[in-house]
Scaffold this motif. Structure first.
Motif, PDB file in Angstrom:
ATOM      1  N   ASP A  32       0.832  -1.216   0.000  1.00 35.19           N
ATOM      2  CA  ASP A  32       0.000   0.000   0.000  1.00 35.19           C
ATOM      3  C   ASP A  32       0.860   1.258   0.000  1.00 35.19           C
ATOM      4  N   ASP A  37      -2.530   1.974  -4.723  1.00 34.72           N
ATOM      5  CA  ASP A  37      -3.184   2.948  -3.847  1.00 34.72           C
ATOM      6  C   ASP A  37      -2.852   2.654  -2.389  1.00 34.72           C
ATOM      7  N   ASP A  38      -2.706   3.707  -1.609  1.00 38.25           N
ATOM      8  CA  ASP A  38      -2.408   3.569  -0.181  1.00 38.25           C
ATOM      9  C   ASP A  38      -3.713   3.335   0.569  1.00 38.25           C
ATOM     10  N   ILE A  39      -3.974   2.071   0.909  1.00 40.15           N
ATOM     11  CA  ILE A  39      -5.236   1.688   1.543  1.00 40.15           C
ATOM     12  C   ILE A  39      -4.961   1.261   2.984  1.00 40.15           C
ATOM     13  N   MET A  47      -9.255  -3.015  -0.793  1.00 46.68           N
ATOM     14  CA  MET A  47      -8.033  -3.724  -1.198  1.00 46.68           C
ATOM     15  C   MET A  47      -8.198  -4.479  -2.518  1.00 46.68           C
ATOM     16  N   ALA A  50      -7.747  -1.950  -5.571  1.00 45.95           N
ATOM     17  CA  ALA A  50      -6.640  -0.987  -5.561  1.00 45.95           C
ATOM     18  C   ALA A  50      -6.057  -0.827  -6.968  1.00 45.95           C
ATOM     19  N   THR A  74       4.179  -6.292   4.119  1.00 48.78           N
ATOM     20  CA  THR A  74       3.064  -5.364   4.183  1.00 48.78           C
ATOM     21  C   THR A  74       2.495  -5.191   5.587  1.00 48.78           C
ATOM     22  N   ARG A  76      -0.587  -4.917   5.969  1.00 51.79           N
ATOM     23  CA  ARG A  76      -1.882  -5.587   5.953  1.00 51.79           C
ATOM     24  C   ARG A  76      -1.848  -6.744   6.953  1.00 51.79           C
ATOM     25  N   THR A  84      -5.358 -10.048  -0.607  1.00 48.31           N
ATOM     26  CA  THR A  84      -4.079  -9.545  -1.134  1.00 48.31           C
ATOM     27  C   THR A  84      -3.500 -10.513  -2.151  1.00 48.31           C
TER      28      THR A  84
END
Length: 140
Positions: A32, A37-39, A47, A50, A74, A76, A84
């Motif tokens: 991210d 995109d920075d989610i 997610m 993205a 990540t 995440r 992901t």
């Protein structure tokens, strides 16, 4: 492409970590805000959709094909692994592994007995170039 440097090594009956050839880089790549995109984790529903940053897919897959190790590192959560993995696979990213749960924030400092290089993503994903820079080292 199978990366020979990742094959299991057995020495004296013990499984050991593989030794990377000098020309193989071991890339740890954030997701991210680095390849897409920075989610934030608080918005996991985004997610799956993205948008990929320009150059990220082509550059990472090129490094993979050159025989380098690609691991996504990540923030995440483990709960986000499936979405992901599906997103990476759907878009065609080639990689060897993924580590979840990296602490959020930006002051990372990796200490190792091997050479470690760090590159901050600043809006353009391309091949890397060599530049002189300041680094922190242990006092003598």
């Amino acid at each position: 492409m199978k990366n020979k440097s990742l094959e299991d090594k057995i020495v004296d009956g013990q499984k050991i970590s593989p030794v990377l050839p000098e020309d193989v880089k071991n890339y740890l790549i954030d997701i991210d805000g680095t390849i897409c995109d920075d989610i934030p984790n608080e918005e996991p529903e985004r997610m799956a959709t993205a948008k990929i940053y320009e150059g990220a897919l082509e550059t990472i897959n090129k490094w993979y094909e050159e025989g380098h190790i690609i691991t996504f590192f990540t923030s995440r959560l483990e709960d986000h692994r499936q979405v992901t993995t599906e997103w990476l696979d759907r878009h065609g990213f080639k990689y060897h592994g993924m580590m979840m749960g990296k602490p959020r924030g930006g002051n990372y400092h990796w200490i190792d007995n091997h050479i470690v290089r760090a590159t901050r993503y600043e809006g353009k994903f391309t091949d890397l170039e060599v530049r002189d820079a300041k680094v922190e080292v242990f006092k003598k």
